[in-house]
Design a protein around this motif. Structure first.
Motif, PDB file in Angstrom:
ATOM      1  N   SER A 200      36.328  62.751  11.985  1.00 38.92           N
ATOM      2  CA  SER A 200      36.417  62.104  13.289  1.00 38.92           C
ATOM      3  C   SER A 200      35.560  62.323  14.235  1.00 38.92           C
ATOM      4  O   SER A 200      35.032  61.695  14.844  1.00 38.92           O
TER       5      SER A 200
ATOM      6  N   THR B 113      32.514  59.858  13.373  1.00 42.21           N
ATOM      7  CA  THR B 113      32.800  58.650  13.762  1.00 42.21           C
ATOM      8  C   THR B 113      33.112  58.370  15.344  1.00 42.21           C
ATOM      9  O   THR B 113      32.385  57.672  16.039  1.00 42.21           O
ATOM     10  N   GLU B 114      33.815  59.242  15.971  1.00 41.89           N
ATOM     11  CA  GLU B 114      34.207  59.215  17.448  1.00 41.89           C
ATOM     12  C   GLU B 114      33.719  60.451  18.267  1.00 41.89           C
ATOM     13  O   GLU B 114      33.106  60.017  19.370  1.00 41.89           O
TER      14      GLU B 114
END
Length: 177
Positions: free
Chosen positions: A77, A80-81
């Protein structure tokens, strides 16, 4: 049986993972992160999923099982974010401003506090009473926010200090005459 450890970690498109020994490296659009697991767990990569299994049934192996799976999920995560922590400053005259790669904090001391922002974390101050920390490493972003909060923790009588966005401070009743 670890309910968290049993779940495999899905790799979204654009994210790749490679394993060398006990070290997993995750590459994504925001950067690259690595995590080295202990010898109590086995990490396997099958296509676009990463799974973690314990070696044996000792208490330490079961503890490391869920923790390692969560760390790998945080890597995925993060690339990606990314992660974000928001801090609020409450108090008359308390404010913050970003200067280069440090934050200048006016917190009621006789001097201003210059807090150096570590590499891998970006800080912005949309308002003088707000600090937004962003980065791809969850542990580093959280630790930086905690260190900034240490300079002036929220006190229970007036609620003055640095708090996380949405944090509830239990207000105590003061002295009565």
């Amino acid at each position: 049986m670890s309910r968290i450890g049993k779940k495999p970690v899905e790799l979204p498109s654009g994210v790749s993972a490679s394993l060398s020994g006990q070290t997993i490296e995750v590459k994504g659009p925001k950067g690259t992160l690595t995590f080295t697991a202990t010898d109590d767990v086995t990490i396997t990569i099958d296509g676009n999923t990463v799974s973690v299994d314990p070696r044996g049934s000792s208490k330490r192996a079961r503890q490391q099982w869920g923790m390692s799976r969560t760390m790998i999920a945080n890597l995925v995560s993060g690339v990606t974010e990314g992660f974000k922590k928001e801090l609020e400053i409450v108090g008359v005259g308390y404010r913050a401003q970003v200067q280069g790669n440090s934050i200048r904090l006016n917190l009621g001391y006789s001097h201003d506090v210059d807090f150096a922002i570590p590499a891998g974390v970006t800080a912005t101050t949309p308002k003088p009473t707000e600090i937004v920390l962003e980065g791809i490493d969850a542990q580093l972003v959280g630790e930086t926010a905690a260190k900034i909060r240490e300079w002036r923790r929220p006190e229970p009588y007036k609620g003055k200090g640095i708090r996380y966005r949405g944090e509830y401070i239990f207000q105590k009743e003061g002295k009565k005459k």
